[in-house]
Every structure is written in structure tokens, then in C-alpha cells.
Design a protein around this motif. Structure first.
Motif, PDB file in Angstrom:
ATOM      1  N   LEU A  41     -19.544   6.651  11.867  1.00 52.99           N
ATOM      2  CA  LEU A  41     -18.761   5.782  10.983  1.00 52.99           C
ATOM      3  C   LEU A  41     -17.434   5.397  11.626  1.00 52.99           C
ATOM      4  O   LEU A  41     -17.011   4.239  11.562  1.00 52.99           O
ATOM      5  N   VAL A  42     -16.772   6.358  12.236  1.00 55.05           N
ATOM      6  CA  VAL A  42     -15.493   6.069  12.903  1.00 55.05           C
ATOM      7  C   VAL A  42     -15.688   5.038  14.003  1.00 55.05           C
ATOM      8  O   VAL A  42     -14.902   4.073  14.138  1.00 55.05           O
ATOM      9  N   ALA A  43     -16.746   5.208  14.801  1.00 55.45           N
ATOM     10  CA  ALA A  43     -17.004   4.270  15.897  1.00 55.45           C
ATOM     11  C   ALA A  43     -17.322   2.871  15.366  1.00 55.45           C
ATOM     12  O   ALA A  43     -16.804   1.866  15.875  1.00 55.45           O
ATOM     13  N   VAL A  44     -18.163   2.785  14.337  1.00 56.70           N
ATOM     14  CA  VAL A  44     -18.544   1.479  13.791  1.00 56.70           C
ATOM     15  C   VAL A  44     -17.338   0.778  13.177  1.00 56.70           C
ATOM     16  O   VAL A  44     -17.144  -0.434  13.364  1.00 56.70           O
ATOM     17  N   ILE A  45     -16.503   1.523  12.456  1.00 47.02           N
ATOM     18  CA  ILE A  45     -15.320   0.915  11.843  1.00 47.02           C
ATOM     19  C   ILE A  45     -14.354   0.424  12.921  1.00 47.02           C
ATOM     20  O   ILE A  45     -13.748  -0.648  12.792  1.00 47.02           O
ATOM     21  N   ALA A  46     -14.198   1.200  13.996  1.00 43.51           N
ATOM     22  CA  ALA A  46     -13.305   0.783  15.082  1.00 43.51           C
ATOM     23  C   ALA A  46     -13.817  -0.488  15.763  1.00 43.51           C
ATOM     24  O   ALA A  46     -13.042  -1.415  16.039  1.00 43.51           O
ATOM     25  N   VAL A  47     -15.122  -0.556  16.028  1.00 43.27           N
ATOM     26  CA  VAL A  47     -15.693  -1.758  16.646  1.00 43.27           C
ATOM     27  C   VAL A  47     -15.588  -2.948  15.692  1.00 43.27           C
ATOM     28  O   VAL A  47     -15.328  -4.082  16.124  1.00 43.27           O
ATOM     29  N   THR A  48     -15.770  -2.707  14.403  1.00 43.59           N
ATOM     30  CA  THR A  48     -15.633  -3.786  13.415  1.00 43.59           C
ATOM     31  C   THR A  48     -14.215  -4.351  13.404  1.00 43.59           C
ATOM     32  O   THR A  48     -14.014  -5.568  13.337  1.00 43.59           O
ATOM     33  N   ALA A  49     -13.220  -3.460  13.471  1.00 43.25           N
ATOM     34  CA  ALA A  49     -11.830  -3.920  13.507  1.00 43.25           C
ATOM     35  C   ALA A  49     -11.563  -4.758  14.754  1.00 43.25           C
ATOM     36  O   ALA A  49     -10.891  -5.796  14.689  1.00 43.25           O
ATOM     37  N   ALA A  50     -12.108  -4.324  15.900  1.00 37.83           N
ATOM     38  CA  ALA A  50     -11.933  -5.097  17.138  1.00 37.83           C
ATOM     39  C   ALA A  50     -12.615  -6.462  17.024  1.00 37.83           C
ATOM     40  O   ALA A  50     -12.066  -7.488  17.468  1.00 37.83           O
ATOM     41  N   ALA A  51     -13.803  -6.502  16.415  1.00 38.03           N
ATOM     42  CA  ALA A  51     -14.512  -7.771  16.244  1.00 38.03           C
ATOM     43  C   ALA A  51     -13.757  -8.707  15.303  1.00 38.03           C
ATOM     44  O   ALA A  51     -13.746  -9.932  15.511  1.00 38.03           O
ATOM     45  N   GLN A  52     -13.131  -8.160  14.278  1.00 37.08           N
ATOM     46  CA  GLN A  52     -12.360  -8.996  13.363  1.00 37.08           C
ATOM     47  C   GLN A  52     -11.125  -9.580  14.050  1.00 37.08           C
ATOM     48  O   GLN A  52     -10.709 -10.707  13.757  1.00 37.08           O
ATOM     49  N   LEU A 159      -9.577   4.751   3.527  1.00 34.67           N
ATOM     50  CA  LEU A 159      -8.266   4.997   4.134  1.00 34.67           C
ATOM     51  C   LEU A 159      -8.284   4.723   5.630  1.00 34.67           C
ATOM     52  O   LEU A 159      -7.370   4.093   6.174  1.00 34.67           O
ATOM     53  N   PHE A 160      -9.342   5.179   6.309  1.00 32.26           N
ATOM     54  CA  PHE A 160      -9.415   4.964   7.755  1.00 32.26           C
ATOM     55  C   PHE A 160      -9.546   3.484   8.085  1.00 32.26           C
ATOM     56  O   PHE A 160      -8.868   2.972   8.982  1.00 32.26           O
ATOM     57  N   GLN A 161     -10.397   2.784   7.356  1.00 32.01           N
ATOM     58  CA  GLN A 161     -10.604   1.360   7.626  1.00 32.01           C
ATOM     59  C   GLN A 161      -9.347   0.550   7.338  1.00 32.01           C
ATOM     60  O   GLN A 161      -8.954  -0.313   8.133  1.00 32.01           O
ATOM     61  N   ALA A 162      -8.707   0.829   6.193  1.00 34.49           N
ATOM     62  CA  ALA A 162      -7.490   0.096   5.850  1.00 34.49           C
ATOM     63  C   ALA A 162      -6.368   0.395   6.840  1.00 34.49           C
ATOM     64  O   ALA A 162      -5.637  -0.510   7.265  1.00 34.49           O
ATOM     65  N   GLY A 163      -6.213   1.655   7.223  1.00 39.50           N
ATOM     66  CA  GLY A 163      -5.169   2.006   8.173  1.00 39.50           C
ATOM     67  C   GLY A 163      -5.395   1.390   9.547  1.00 39.50           C
ATOM     68  O   GLY A 163      -4.458   0.898  10.183  1.00 39.50           O
ATOM     69  N   LEU A 164      -6.657   1.385   9.997  1.00 39.47           N
ATOM     70  CA  LEU A 164      -6.963   0.800  11.297  1.00 39.47           C
ATOM     71  C   LEU A 164      -6.710  -0.700  11.309  1.00 39.47           C
ATOM     72  O   LEU A 164      -6.125  -1.246  12.254  1.00 39.47           O
ATOM     73  N   LEU A 165      -7.133  -1.385  10.248  1.00 37.77           N
ATOM     74  CA  LEU A 165      -6.901  -2.827  10.171  1.00 37.77           C
ATOM     75  C   LEU A 165      -5.408  -3.142  10.072  1.00 37.77           C
ATOM     76  O   LEU A 165      -4.927  -4.119  10.654  1.00 37.77           O
ATOM     77  N   LEU A 166      -4.681  -2.306   9.342  1.00 36.16           N
ATOM     78  CA  LEU A 166      -3.243  -2.521   9.207  1.00 36.16           C
ATOM     79  C   LEU A 166      -2.553  -2.449  10.565  1.00 36.16           C
ATOM     80  O   LEU A 166      -1.818  -3.366  10.949  1.00 36.16           O
ATOM     81  N   PHE A 167      -2.805  -1.380  11.308  1.00 38.85           N
ATOM     82  CA  PHE A 167      -2.152  -1.220  12.608  1.00 38.85           C
ATOM     83  C   PHE A 167      -2.620  -2.281  13.595  1.00 38.85           C
ATOM     84  O   PHE A 167      -1.836  -2.768  14.420  1.00 38.85           O
ATOM     85  N   SER A 168      -3.892  -2.675  13.514  1.00 33.11           N
ATOM     86  CA  SER A 168      -4.412  -3.678  14.443  1.00 33.11           C
ATOM     87  C   SER A 168      -3.744  -5.024  14.223  1.00 33.11           C
ATOM     88  O   SER A 168      -3.245  -5.658  15.168  1.00 33.11           O
ATOM     89  N   PHE A 169      -3.701  -5.473  12.970  1.00 30.79           N
ATOM     90  CA  PHE A 169      -3.160  -6.798  12.705  1.00 30.79           C
ATOM     91  C   PHE A 169      -1.632  -6.814  12.726  1.00 30.79           C
ATOM     92  O   PHE A 169      -1.034  -7.861  12.968  1.00 30.79           O
ATOM     93  N   VAL A 170      -0.997  -5.673  12.480  1.00 33.56           N
ATOM     94  CA  VAL A 170       0.453  -5.599  12.680  1.00 33.56           C
ATOM     95  C   VAL A 170       0.773  -5.796  14.156  1.00 33.56           C
ATOM     96  O   VAL A 170       1.731  -6.494  14.517  1.00 33.56           O
ATOM     97  N   GLY A 171      -0.055  -5.209  15.035  1.00 35.22           N
ATOM     98  CA  GLY A 171       0.149  -5.412  16.467  1.00 35.22           C
ATOM     99  C   GLY A 171      -0.037  -6.864  16.881  1.00 35.22           C
ATOM    100  O   GLY A 171       0.745  -7.400  17.682  1.00 35.22           O
ATOM    101  N   VAL A 172      -1.066  -7.511  16.305  1.00 36.83           N
ATOM    102  CA  VAL A 172      -1.291  -8.929  16.611  1.00 36.83           C
ATOM    103  C   VAL A 172      -0.123  -9.778  16.112  1.00 36.83           C
ATOM    104  O   VAL A 172       0.384 -10.668  16.822  1.00 36.83           O
ATOM    105  N   LEU A 173       0.324  -9.515  14.877  1.00 42.61           N
ATOM    106  CA  LEU A 173       1.418 -10.297  14.303  1.00 42.61           C
ATOM    107  C   LEU A 173       2.718 -10.071  15.060  1.00 42.61           C
ATOM    108  O   LEU A 173       3.499 -11.005  15.279  1.00 42.61           O
ATOM    109  N   TRP A 174       2.960  -8.831  15.488  1.00 43.36           N
ATOM    110  CA  TRP A 174       4.169  -8.524  16.256  1.00 43.36           C
ATOM    111  C   TRP A 174       4.157  -9.263  17.597  1.00 43.36           C
ATOM    112  O   TRP A 174       5.185  -9.760  18.057  1.00 43.36           O
ATOM    113  N   HIS A 175       2.962  -9.324  18.201  1.00 42.23           N
ATOM    114  CA  HIS A 175       2.837  -9.991  19.495  1.00 42.23           C
ATOM    115  C   HIS A 175       3.143 -11.486  19.383  1.00 42.23           C
ATOM    116  O   HIS A 175       3.720 -12.083  20.308  1.00 42.23           O
TER     117      HIS A 175
END
Length: 209
Positions: A41-52, A159-175
Motif C-alpha cells: 500500500l505504501v509503495a502504490v500510494i507513493a507511485v500514485t502521488a508521483a503519477a499525479q 493520513l499517509f496519502q493526504a500527507g504525501l500529497l501535501l508535501f509533494s504539491f507544496v514542493g511543486v508550488l514552492w518551486h
């Protein structure tokens, strides 16, 4: 299961409940399978966040091709979208299967561990003397195990999915955020990633309302 004749805390804390759950899972055969499912589940959620994130980045070349009226580039971007959309669909199906399988395996593991303890000699007598908590123990056991398994998986995955997406898109927005220069008392103050702070402020304001 703790002996019902002893004094126990009726409202144990979160860490106490997690420790009890971990102790139960270590005693069942399905404990290793549960760990593999959690890892999947952790791996699939991480790959999903990268794909998004890739899908979000796809918007720029797609609309650039529309703006330039570049038909070959437009067709290429449609192909890229088909690959990303197909991958996300497969990942979502895989995540759903892992989620439901984990819930079922967790139920079986917890129920097996508790049932083994519940069937100890003399346990029925102690249950009959335990008062209201000992009424209909089989139904209480089934309902509590189902609720614990379903809520634990749903909360953990959410919690894991929301936290991962939050940090991912915060990084994109900051960039993509330029620094904002603000004059305070005659001094220029540079605010890096101001779009991130605006988004967080807006989210907090909307949540409080």
C-alpha cells in the motif's frame, strides 16, 4: 485478551491500543502477510502521488501545443495523457484491492488471536460474572474487530496519502513560486514561496469557517 476479572482502563490511550494491536499481530500467522500488504500500500500510494505530479506537469505542454496549434505535439500529449491516466487507473484498482485485502486479513488475524484467548477454560464463567461488558461477548467481539480493522486501515491510508500529497504539491508550488518583496517600516523583506503561504492561509481560513 485481558482477564475480565482484573481492573483495566476502560478508555486506554492511542499508544496503548496500538501496542496491544502490535502484540496481537505478532502472535498470529498472518502477521507477516499484513506487513507485506502495508508495504504494498505504501509503495502504490507513493507511485500514485508521483503519477499525479506528472499529470499536473502534463498540463503545460498540452496547453502550449493548443496555443501554438501544433497538431503533432497535441497528438503526442494525448498519448502521454492516455499513459498517465491508464497508469493511475491501474494504481487505483491495485490500491483498492490491497486496501480491502488488508482489512480482511487484519480482521482474521485479530479475531483468531482474540478467539484463542476467549476460548480458554473458565473464560465463559468469568465473562458471566463481568457484568454488562460480558453480555453477548460473541457479537461484541465481531463488531469490535470489524470496526478496529476497518478504521485502522482507513485512518492509516488516509493520513499517509493526504500527507504525501501535501508535501509533494507544496514542493511543486514552492518551486514555481517567486519571492515576494514586501516593504515593512521602510525595509524590503523577501518572502520566499509566497504562494505556498497563501495556499496554507486560505486552507486554514476555509477550514475554520
Amino acid at each position: 485478551m485481558t482477564d475480565l476479572t482484573t481492573d483495566t482502563d476502560p478508555n486506554p490511550g492511542l499508544f496503548t491500543q496500538l501496542a496491544d494491536l502490535g502484540r496481537i499481530l505478532r502472535t498470529v500467522r498472518s502477521g507477516r502477510r499484513i506487513l507485506w500488504l502495508i508495504g504494498g500500500l505504501v509503495a502504490v500510494i507513493a507511485v500514485t502521488a508521483a503519477a499525479q505530479i506528472l499529470l499536473n506537469a502534463w498540463n503545460q505542454p498540452f496547453y502550449d501545443a493548443l496555443t501554438r496549434k501544433d497538431f503533432p505535439a497535441f497528438v503526442v500529449q494525448l498519448g502521454v495523457f492516455a499513459v498517465l491516466a491508464g497508469g493511475l487507473l491501474a494504481l487505483n484498482v491495485g490500491q483498492l484491492w490491497l486496501d480491502q485485502t488488508l482489512k480482511l486479513t487484519l480482521r482474521r488475524g485479530i479475531f483468531t488471536a482474540l478467539l484463542h484467548d476467549w476460548m480458554r477454560p473458565g473464560q465463559a464463567l468469568r465473562l458471566s460474572r463481568a457484568g454488562r461488558i460480558g453480555e453477548n461477548p460473541d457479537q461484541r467481539l465481531q463488531a469490535d474487530v470489524d470496526g478496529l480493522a476497518d478504521l485502522s486501515v482507513a485512518l492509516g491510508v488516509g493520513l499517509f496519502q493526504a500527507g504525501l500529497l501535501l508535501f509533494s504539491f507544496v514542493g511543486v508550488l514552492w518551486h514555481h513560486s517567486d519571492g515576494l518583496s514586501v516593504s515593512i517600516l521602510g525595509r524590503a523583506v523577501e518572502i520566499p514561496g509566497f504562494m505556498v503561504w497563501c495556499a496554507l492561509f486560505y486552507a486554514g481560513l476555509a477550514s475554520s469557517g
